[in-house]
Design an enzyme around this catalytic site. Structure first.
Site: not given
Ligand code: PGA
Length: 252
Positions: A11-12, A95, A165, A213, A234
C-alpha cells in the site's frame, strides 16, 4: 517442495485515514473468501495493522520496513519483534523507494537477518534502475543479492521471498516502461542461479516474485511465461476490485 503462490499488496504511504484503510481491507477480505490455493498478503502503513488484523484472517499482514535492533534508543523506528508481537507475518525489506532514501545493501542485510531472527518472513526487494546494453545491471543485481544475503544460512534461505522489481517498471517512476514476461523470466533465472551457487539445492525452494505495475492484464504473463512464484502489487492493491482480479488470476 511445492511452492504456494503469493500475491502481496504494497500500500506504500496510503490511504490517509484509518477508515479508508478498513474499507479497502474489508473490501478485499470479502472478495477473497473463496481463495484456497494461494497466499494473500496486505502491507499497509504499520499504524493501521492492529485494526486491520481483526477484520479478516484470510489476508496475512506485512509491514513495509523495520529496524534491525530489538528495542532501545532508536527514535522513530519500529522493531521486527514489535511487528511480530502485533501479529505481522511478513516484512518488505530493501524496497527501491527506501533504497532511494539512502538504504544500503548492508542495512538491508541487517534487517533481513533481524527479521528471520524474530520469525518474520522477509520480502527482500531488489531491482535495477535501468538496463544497459553491456548488461552491467546483472552485476548490480548480483551485488544486491550477495550483500543483502550475507550470513544467511542454507537452512533459512527458503524462508525468504525475493521480489524482483525493476525500478524502471514501477508505476511511480517517471517515464516508466512496461516490463515483459521475458524480462521477468530472464532475471528470475539469473537470480535463481546466483542463489543456487550460494545456497545449493535449497535455492530451489525460494519464492521469487515479480513486481512493477502489475495489473490484471499482465499478471498471468508474469506468472506463466515470466516464471514468477507470485506478484508484488503497488498501485493496483489500493483498489479492492483490481487487487482481487489479480488474486483470482493467480488462484486460477
Ligand atoms: P507498482 O508498485 O505496482 O505501483 O508499480 C510496486 C512496488 O513498488 O512494490
Amino acid at each position: 517442495m511445492i511452492k504456494t503462490k503469493i500475491v502481496i499488496g504494497n500500500w506504500k504511504m496510503n490511504p490517509l485515514t484509518p477508515k479508508e484503510a478498513e474499507k479497502l481491507f474489508s473490501g478485499v477480505a470479502k472478495l477473497v473468501s473463496k481463495i484456497k490455493k494461494i497466499e494473500v498478503v496486505a502491507c499497509p502503513p504499520a499504524l493501521y495493522i492492529d485494526k486491520l488484523k481483526k477484520i479478516s484472517r484470510k489476508i496475512s499482514l506485512g509491514a513495509q520496513n523495520m529496524f534491525w535492533e530489538e528495542s532501545g534508543a532508536y527514535t522513530g523506528e519500529i522493531s521486527g519483534e514489535m511487528l511480530y508481537n502485533l501479529g505481522v507475518k511478513y516484512v518488505i525489506l530493501g524496497h527501491s523507494e527506501r533504497r532511494a532514501l539512502g538504504e544500503t545493501n548492508l542495512e538491508v542485510n541487517k534487517k533481513v537477518r533481524a527479521a528471520l531472527g524474530v520469525g518474520l518472513i522477509p520480502i527482500f526487494c531488489l531491482g535495477e534502475k535501468e538496463r544497459d546494453e553491456n548488461h552491467e545491471y546483472l552485476n548490480f543485481i548480483k551485488k544486491q543479492i550477495e550483500e543483502g544475503l550475507v550470513s544467511i544460512s542454507k537452512d533459512s534461505i527458503s524462508k525468504i521471498i525475493i521480489a524482483y522489481e525493476p525500478v524502471w517498471a514501477i508505476s511511480s517512476t517517471l517515464n516508466r516502461k512496461n516490463a515483459t514476461p521475458d524480462d521477468s523470466r530472464e532475471m528470475i533465472v539469473f537470480i535463481r542461479k546466483i542463489l543456487s551457487d550460494k545456497f545449493g539445492k535449497n535455492a530451489l525452494d525460494v519464492r521469487i516474485i515479480y513486481g512493477g505495475s502489475v495489473s490484471s492484464k499482465d499478471a498471468l504473463g508474469f506468472l506463466q511465461e515470466g516464471g514468477a512464484d507470485g506478484l508484488l502489487v503497488g498501485k493496483n492493491s489500493l483498489d479492492a476490485k483490481k487487487f482481487v482480479e489479480i488474486i483470482n488470476i493467480c488462484e486460477a
